[in-house]
Design an enzyme around this catalytic site. Sequence first.
Site, PDB file in Angstrom:
ATOM      1  N   LYS A 174      42.225  54.469  55.225  1.00  0.00           N
ATOM      2  CA  LYS A 174      43.676  54.506  54.604  1.00  0.00           C
ATOM      3  C   LYS A 174      43.606  54.126  53.228  1.00  0.00           C
ATOM      4  O   LYS A 174      43.263  52.835  52.715  1.00  0.00           O
ATOM      5  CB  LYS A 174      44.352  53.446  55.337  1.00  0.00           C
ATOM      6  CG  LYS A 174      45.859  53.580  55.087  1.00  0.00           C
ATOM      7  CD  LYS A 174      46.896  52.270  55.009  1.00  0.00           C
ATOM      8  CE  LYS A 174      46.658  51.583  53.941  1.00  0.00           C
ATOM      9  NZ  LYS A 174      47.301  52.224  52.557  1.00  0.00           N
ATOM     10  N   GLU A 249      36.280  42.785  50.308  1.00  0.00           N
ATOM     11  CA  GLU A 249      36.181  42.614  49.015  1.00  0.00           C
ATOM     12  C   GLU A 249      37.295  42.333  48.226  1.00  0.00           C
ATOM     13  O   GLU A 249      38.300  43.116  48.045  1.00  0.00           O
ATOM     14  CB  GLU A 249      35.601  44.280  48.517  1.00  0.00           C
ATOM     15  CG  GLU A 249      34.147  44.395  49.027  1.00  0.00           C
ATOM     16  CD  GLU A 249      33.061  43.668  48.322  1.00  0.00           C
ATOM     17  OE1 GLU A 249      33.251  43.188  47.118  1.00  0.00           O
ATOM     18  OE2 GLU A 249      32.034  43.428  48.913  1.00  0.00           O
ATOM     19  N   CYS A 283      38.521  44.590  39.239  1.00  0.00           N
ATOM     20  CA  CYS A 283      38.280  43.160  40.194  1.00  0.00           C
ATOM     21  C   CYS A 283      37.300  42.420  39.527  1.00  0.00           C
ATOM     22  O   CYS A 283      37.403  40.950  39.684  1.00  0.00           O
ATOM     23  CB  CYS A 283      37.784  43.497  41.648  1.00  0.00           C
ATOM     24  SG  CYS A 283      36.430  44.627  41.424  1.00  0.00           S
ATOM     25  N   GLU A 384      44.823  35.791  39.680  1.00  0.00           N
ATOM     26  CA  GLU A 384      44.401  37.183  39.181  1.00  0.00           C
ATOM     27  C   GLU A 384      45.612  37.814  38.680  1.00  0.00           C
ATOM     28  O   GLU A 384      46.602  38.275  39.408  1.00  0.00           O
ATOM     29  CB  GLU A 384      43.589  37.908  40.223  1.00  0.00           C
ATOM     30  CG  GLU A 384      43.208  39.223  39.913  1.00  0.00           C
ATOM     31  CD  GLU A 384      42.534  39.939  41.139  1.00  0.00           C
ATOM     32  OE1 GLU A 384      43.322  39.922  41.965  1.00  0.00           O
ATOM     33  OE2 GLU A 384      41.479  40.727  41.138  1.00  0.00           O
TER      34      GLU A 384
HETATM   35  P1  NAD Z   1      46.301  45.307  48.144  1.00  0.00           P
HETATM   36  O1  NAD Z   1      45.708  44.213  48.699  1.00  0.00           O
HETATM   37  O2  NAD Z   1      47.818  45.364  47.678  1.00  0.00           O
HETATM   38  O3  NAD Z   1      46.168  46.724  48.885  1.00  0.00           O
HETATM   39  C1  NAD Z   1      44.888  47.219  49.198  1.00  0.00           C
HETATM   40  C2  NAD Z   1      45.074  48.278  50.225  1.00  0.00           C
HETATM   41  O4  NAD Z   1      45.433  47.194  51.605  1.00  0.00           O
HETATM   42  C3  NAD Z   1      45.947  49.163  50.234  1.00  0.00           C
HETATM   43  O5  NAD Z   1      45.618  50.214  50.942  1.00  0.00           O
HETATM   44  C4  NAD Z   1      47.126  48.551  50.974  1.00  0.00           C
HETATM   45  O6  NAD Z   1      47.906  49.658  51.563  1.00  0.00           O
HETATM   46  C5  NAD Z   1      46.557  47.845  52.102  1.00  0.00           C
HETATM   47  N1  NAD Z   1      47.325  46.857  53.047  1.00  0.00           N
HETATM   48  C6  NAD Z   1      48.239  46.134  52.069  1.00  0.00           C
HETATM   49  N2  NAD Z   1      48.705  45.188  53.247  1.00  0.00           N
HETATM   50  C7  NAD Z   1      48.155  45.353  54.331  1.00  0.00           C
HETATM   51  C8  NAD Z   1      48.010  44.663  55.698  1.00  0.00           C
HETATM   52  N3  NAD Z   1      48.846  43.735  55.808  1.00  0.00           N
HETATM   53  N4  NAD Z   1      46.935  45.555  56.662  1.00  0.00           N
HETATM   54  C9  NAD Z   1      46.214  46.415  56.190  1.00  0.00           C
HETATM   55  N5  NAD Z   1      46.144  46.881  55.164  1.00  0.00           N
HETATM   56  C10 NAD Z   1      47.183  46.550  54.199  1.00  0.00           C
HETATM   57  O7  NAD Z   1      45.420  45.418  46.774  1.00  0.00           O
HETATM   58  P2  NAD Z   1      45.683  46.464  45.782  1.00  0.00           P
HETATM   59  O8  NAD Z   1      46.858  45.955  44.767  1.00  0.00           O
HETATM   60  O9  NAD Z   1      45.806  47.816  46.036  1.00  0.00           O
HETATM   61  O10 NAD Z   1      44.259  46.461  44.713  1.00  0.00           O
HETATM   62  C11 NAD Z   1      44.225  45.452  43.851  1.00  0.00           C
HETATM   63  C12 NAD Z   1      43.339  44.279  44.345  1.00  0.00           C
HETATM   64  O11 NAD Z   1      42.104  44.789  44.875  1.00  0.00           O
HETATM   65  C13 NAD Z   1      42.987  43.166  43.476  1.00  0.00           C
HETATM   66  O12 NAD Z   1      43.297  42.038  43.939  1.00  0.00           O
HETATM   67  C14 NAD Z   1      41.580  43.527  42.921  1.00  0.00           C
HETATM   68  O13 NAD Z   1      40.775  42.487  42.408  1.00  0.00           O
HETATM   69  C15 NAD Z   1      41.090  43.881  44.383  1.00  0.00           C
HETATM   70  N6  NAD Z   1      39.938  44.755  44.221  1.00  0.00           N
HETATM   71  C16 NAD Z   1      38.648  44.114  44.531  1.00  0.00           C
HETATM   72  C17 NAD Z   1      37.497  44.705  44.483  1.00  0.00           C
HETATM   73  C18 NAD Z   1      36.153  44.140  44.775  1.00  0.00           C
HETATM   74  O14 NAD Z   1      35.152  44.794  44.762  1.00  0.00           O
HETATM   75  N7  NAD Z   1      36.133  42.762  45.212  1.00  0.00           N
HETATM   76  C19 NAD Z   1      37.425  46.092  43.834  1.00  0.00           C
HETATM   77  C20 NAD Z   1      38.692  46.790  43.677  1.00  0.00           C
HETATM   78  C21 NAD Z   1      39.963  45.968  43.874  1.00  0.00           C
END
Ligand code: NAD
Length: 489
Positions: A174, A249, A283, A384
């Site tokens: 997803k 992650e 990130c 962040e």
């Molecule tokens: P997000 O947590 O809002 O969403 C990430 C994914 O999770 C999306 O596909 C979203 O639809 C899904 N999601 C949201 N709520 C959910 C739930 N309750 N259950 C299951 N899935 C759910 O994050 P974002 O805004 O898409 O991405 C940005 C974040 O990702 C930042 O915090 C960034 O630091 C992090 N990130 C981390 C890494 C790493 O390697 N550590 C890499 C890239 C991004």
Amino acid sequence: MPELFIGGTWTAAAGGRKREIRCPADGALVASVDEAGPEDASAAVAAARDAYDSGPWPRTPAAERGELLLRTADLLERDKAEFARAESLDTGKRLVESAYDMDDVAKCFRWFGHLVAAGGHDRVVDTAPPDVDSRVVHEPVGVCSLITPWNYPLLQTSWKVAPALGAGNTFVLKPSELTPHTAVMLMRRLTEAGLPEGAANLVLGAGGVVGVPLTEDPRVDMVSFTGGLVTGRRIMAAAAPTVKKVALELGGKNPNVVFSDAAFEAAVDYAATAVFLHSGQVCSAGARLLVQEELHDAFVAEVVEQAESIRLGGPFDENARAGPLISAEHLEKVEAYVEAGLAEGAVLRCGGSRPGDPELADGFYYLPTVLDECTPDMTVVRDESFGPVLTVERFRDEEEAVALANDTVYGLAGAVWTGDPARADRVASRMRAGTVWINDFHPYVPQAEWGGMKQSGFGRELGPAGLAEYLEAKHIWRNLSPSPQRWFA
Ligand code: NAD
């Protein structure tokens, strides 16, 4: 053609819903895609479960699984331009950056392909008695839910899909609801590479609707998630009742520590790239600049000059050096963090607003921003912001630098700049982060593990551990000459 991929069939959402995908650079409609619901998630899990329990993929020899990853890498290279364009339209990212990302995606598949094909993970336990054959074999974990973010859509996906498939798992992917297109394209290339039906499944849609069932369904064995901290906590809780394996992650608030003996010009240049690359939506962004007292004024002045010179623009503007933020909501969040920082006493050195250029008015742009005289208790320093916002703190000596660097709930990445190799090693070893750069920022390679300490998550992607994450070790003990033990005699 519908965009959900379930059990080897392209399927429309059961509820008939669609979502409009708009380019963050100008709001133009990219496409309307199928928006899945819980029933689609359930069907995708059923298909992945069936493919795991009775399909050929988990029983395919490792060498052949590795070959499939290598063929996928070839297809990704063949179609790189098409992928890069789709990724740029979804994210607003500069085309040249998307093209770099697609190179990295292909490299990821290639590296895991070679690792898997090489085999050698199982081992004989040679300390067992002579009439015993004792070995440890590695099996796929099972059905994996792979949930990914929007900032590096296909790259973060490849870090999961390549090792998950390489290890023999089946999965439901997803991607972020904001950036679905390259995931759809990847499914087509996996099919073209010869992946059997049901091994790879794709659902598109909102996390709260279609992501949640993927983390709760008892038929799922593992959830690998990349995204924000708050979502990560929810996913851990959702996976707890069925005790799924979880890999997280999450975000970072990464320190970039600059000592006064650092190579000045390079440190300034990297300090700007560390935080302003992809408008801070990275990130591992170096969003917290820690500068030694005596260097502070000169260093910040130069970083501000670099920040002010960054030209913003859309993915196909060749003169642009940074693009928009992903959405209106995210832009408002970044603005709120800057306002909070100023209210809590930070000093604005540059940026701090949307650009005035009318050509950018339809996109979600925010000027590269430097907030000086920050302190560790400020919201903008702790949280962040995931935008082009650099906070600057001063430190006096090494002890204080390490304390400030580690004064965060996160532990994803960090950097230290100094001309003193012994100090560089000391600081690197004391920094609590999964990746530490010395006199550099941002590079990574698929051969080396990536992941977080503390609330940046657990589990590792890439490297040998990135494959091990998707394997279970099983000890098989064969008694070659069973005879009664007479324990109770
Ligand atoms: P997000 O947590 O809002 O969403 C990430 C994914 O999770 C999306 O596909 C979203 O639809 C899904 N999601 C949201 N709520 C959910 C739930 N309750 N259950 C299951 N899935 C759910 O994050 P974002 O805004 O898409 O991405 C940005 C974040 O990702 C930042 O915090 C960034 O630091 C992090 N990130 C981390 C890494 C790493 O390697 N550590 C890499 C890239 C991004």
